[in-house]
Structures are given as structure tokens and as C-alpha cells.
Enzyme design. Sequence first.
Site, short mmCIF file in Angstrom:
data_model
loop_
_atom_site.label_atom_id
_atom_site.label_comp_id
_atom_site.label_asym_id
_atom_site.label_seq_id
_atom_site.Cartn_x
_atom_site.Cartn_y
_atom_site.Cartn_z
N ASP A 190 40.29 36.41 34.89
CA ASP A 190 39.56 35.35 34.21
C ASP A 190 39.95 35.25 32.74
O ASP A 190 40.33 36.24 32.11
CB ASP A 190 38.05 35.64 34.25
CG ASP A 190 37.41 35.30 35.58
OD1 ASP A 190 38.14 35.03 36.54
OD2 ASP A 190 36.16 35.32 35.64
N HIS A 192 40.00 40.73 33.56
CA HIS A 192 40.29 39.77 32.50
C HIS A 192 41.62 40.14 31.84
O HIS A 192 41.77 41.29 31.39
CB HIS A 192 39.19 39.77 31.44
CG HIS A 192 37.83 39.39 31.95
ND1 HIS A 192 37.03 40.29 32.63
CD2 HIS A 192 37.15 38.23 31.88
CE1 HIS A 192 35.90 39.69 32.95
NE2 HIS A 192 35.94 38.44 32.51
#
Length: 259
Positions: free
Chosen positions: A70, A215
Site C-alpha cells: 500500500d 507498505h
Amino acid sequence: MPRNTTTCTPRGIAAGLAVVASLTLALSGCAAYDATSPADARSRPTADGGERVKSGVDCAEERCIALTFDAGPSKHTPELLDILKEKKVHATFFLLGRNHVVKHPELVRREADEGHEIANHTWSHKILTDLDADGMREETSLAQDAIAKITGHKPTLMRPPQGRTNDTVADVSRGLGLAQVLWSATAKDYSTTDSALIEKRILDQADRDGIILLHDIYDGTVPAVPGIIDELKNRGYTFVTVPELLAPGTAEPGKVYKP
């Protein structure tokens, strides 16, 4: 069958707390939603009766797991892409529009060119359930357009920031042709730069049909990826993109997918 769940509170709240729980959900912006598992998605026909997705991996037979990232691209993404290329793993990237997609168009293009799935993580990471329908639509469509301008294709998957979703998010997503994808394993890598800890957290949570959330914007994350991949391969897992995890079913716009 879809499972009724929520992003913010544990399941199985005692009956005596039902009223309090309902009030908490209303005040916090969290909401219950029906989630479809990858296994259920694979068994369903396509929504429009069209051709089902073809994949080189049969996740009904193989021990599949999806690696997702993400909030990128970022300065760490080139190293991550090098690792994924070396390990022969395709991931799913949920991209942020402002300050990421528009700042690193060459990385978005590289992700797409190297066979990764490109998905939507909104324009500026606003919590969608805090917005009205027009705000949700703007946050999501701006990212759609920015990605399409670079890759030539609008994403079909999105991940709502913090996993917060409700019926209005579903309606807006449906209108934009987007299915929502949540996760089953997270390292909470926003809270630590300890790569060994990030690796351990993911390995402890990994399971068949899982969706891993990481992430590629934090310093400790990318160094943890080689160990995660190697160990899960040793355990017999096959890495797939989210569409491959759901194949031969397809992700239906508006629906929530979660292991």
C-alpha cells in the site's frame, strides 16, 4: 457465503453489549459489511455471465498467498521491484495518487510493465467513511484517472484507507468499477523499522488464501521482503496477485474481498 464482519470491532460481542457496540460503530464511522473469501470468489460465476479469469495457477489446488503493498510508489520501490523480479513473484500494488503516483510515474509504469497488478488506494488517503458520497468519489476517481494516464488502464481493485468501509463506499466503488480488497496478515510496519520483526509478524499470520498487507514507503519493510518470500516458498506457498487468487472468479465491483 459472504461473512458479515467489521473493520473496527471484534466479532462475538456479547448480547448485553449489542446496544453499546452499535452506538460505537455509528460514532466511529465503522460499519459492518459482507466479505467474500477467495475460495467463495473462485466458486462463483462471473457477475455478467462473461468469461472467467484465466490464471496459470489453480489456487483451489495450490497453497496460494497474495503479497500486496500500500501507499507507494516511493524511494524504496525500485529496490522492492528488483527483489520481486529476482524472486519471480508478482505482487499487487495499491497506489496513492497525490505525492506518489504523480511523483513517480516511471515506477507506476515499471510495476505494470513487470506484470504486477496495479490497484487504487485513493488520492490522498482520506478515510472514506468520514466523507460523503461526493467526497468518496473524488478521492477514488482522482487516483483512477492518475493511474490510467500512466498505464492506459483504470484499476479494478481498491483498498480503502485503514480498511474502513460501509454501504456508501460500496455504492461509490461499484459505480467506478472497483472491488474492495482487505487483508488477513499485516506487520503494522508503520510502527517499526525492525525488519526482522516485520518478517516474523507476517510469517506468524500467513495462511492459505491469505492476503499480506505491507507498505513500500517505510524504511524497515523492503529489507524484510526477501526473507518473507523465501520462507513462505519453503512452506509450500505459491505467490499470486489478487486477481489470480480469486480466479477463475472475478472481483465484482462494490464487493469486499477478505480471507
